[in-house]
Write an enzyme that holds these catalytic residues in place. Sequence first.
Site, PDB file in Angstrom:
ATOM      1  N   ARG A  59      63.210  93.380  58.441  1.00  0.00           N
ATOM      2  CA  ARG A  59      64.439  93.995  57.958  1.00  0.00           C
ATOM      3  C   ARG A  59      65.227  93.028  57.062  1.00  0.00           C
ATOM      4  O   ARG A  59      65.066  91.813  57.138  1.00  0.00           O
ATOM      5  CB  ARG A  59      65.318  94.420  59.129  1.00  0.00           C
ATOM      6  CG  ARG A  59      65.633  93.256  60.073  1.00  0.00           C
ATOM      7  CD  ARG A  59      66.242  93.727  61.393  1.00  0.00           C
ATOM      8  NE  ARG A  59      66.484  92.609  62.296  1.00  0.00           N
ATOM      9  CZ  ARG A  59      65.599  92.143  63.162  1.00  0.00           C
ATOM     10  NH1 ARG A  59      64.394  92.694  63.239  1.00  0.00           N
ATOM     11  NH2 ARG A  59      65.894  91.127  63.954  1.00  0.00           N
ATOM     12  N   HIS A  87      54.119  95.570  68.572  1.00  0.00           N
ATOM     13  CA  HIS A  87      55.429  95.853  67.982  1.00  0.00           C
ATOM     14  C   HIS A  87      55.589  94.998  66.740  1.00  0.00           C
ATOM     15  O   HIS A  87      55.234  93.821  66.739  1.00  0.00           O
ATOM     16  CB  HIS A  87      56.542  95.524  68.982  1.00  0.00           C
ATOM     17  CG  HIS A  87      57.887  95.327  68.338  1.00  0.00           C
ATOM     18  ND1 HIS A  87      58.422  94.065  68.108  1.00  0.00           N
ATOM     19  CD2 HIS A  87      58.787  96.216  67.843  1.00  0.00           C
ATOM     20  CE1 HIS A  87      59.606  94.203  67.524  1.00  0.00           C
ATOM     21  NE2 HIS A  87      59.850  95.477  67.349  1.00  0.00           N
ATOM     22  N   SER A 129      65.327 107.502  67.470  1.00  0.00           N
ATOM     23  CA  SER A 129      64.412 106.460  67.007  1.00  0.00           C
ATOM     24  C   SER A 129      64.053 105.512  68.136  1.00  0.00           C
ATOM     25  O   SER A 129      62.919 105.016  68.213  1.00  0.00           O
ATOM     26  CB  SER A 129      65.033 105.681  65.850  1.00  0.00           C
ATOM     27  OG  SER A 129      65.347 106.529  64.779  1.00  0.00           O
TER      28      SER A 129
END
Length: 332
Positions: A141, A137, A295
């Site tokens: 951001r 993962h 998502s």
Amino acid sequence: MSTTLERSITQQLELPGTKVFRQMFDNTCQAIEQLDGKAKFIEQPWTRNNGTWVGGENSGDSIYIDRALDNGNVFEKIGVNYVAIKGELPPGMTFQNSGALATGEADKTHGDKGTPYFATGTSFVIHPHNPMVPIAHVNYRYFQLGHSKQPNYWWFGGGADLTPAYLFEEDAVHFHKIHKDVCDKHDASYYPRFKKWCDEYFHVSHRGESRGVGGIFFDHLNNRPVEELLGFVTDCTEAFALAYLPLVERRKDMNFTEENKHWQRIVRGRYVEFILTSDRGARFGIASGMVNHQSVFNCMPPAASWAYDDQPTLGSQEAILREVLRTPREWV
């Protein structure tokens, strides 16, 4: 979405991280397709209609794209997302009451009216076929509250972590070393802080276990000039493929049994549990309207299993992994 339309929207959203995260989105997808040799990503753009995400061309204030890869030679399922969006938080919403990681500064920005925001980032959740290849993962951001040119509050966040079904210590060492090297390039305090933060954040509390062998994680990073922190985050986005794809190459052709595959599904079950019970980022994204439910589903594993008592045989590879997940290690 046409290239011309996307370029027009991107020019309107010329804010920190927009190009960096888009570059990671495209370059990592390309590298994954080359490694897999069979499957290709499908792409779904989304637009907002009265606050609801619907399939269609991106609008003038947002780029929101999901990509999915299924049943390749190497990868069983991959969910990917890229966003660069403007909007307003619902009136009265705070980070604290949404369940997100909260800070006093961020919560001071809310009021009776909706709070303008800008958010951009990209994320990957990678589920390989072979149980000897770890799940990965990664998400980076940038977020700001207030009007675009003079935000009231801004920060970077994200990280990368590894979830093996079978532990190969040299793989964990490699993954951590790549990320430590990137951190050390910018600040020697980053890796120990962000490694610890990762261990604590990706913890399945009702199991008393970490989700995996960790990596790095940080949030509300804004204690230096935005350009300096963007440089750090840019290096992090470029490090992920170097940290993870060699592990895939190393393990993808190893032999495995149906028992190994069953254990992989048990591990994937823990992954689902974390998303549903503990992932504050997903919770905030859905509550704020920034994240499309699809998502989140796109990141779920293709198959997972649960058993009433899934304790592995003492001394087995599965038991060794379970013990490591209960007591996080220092890998480098």
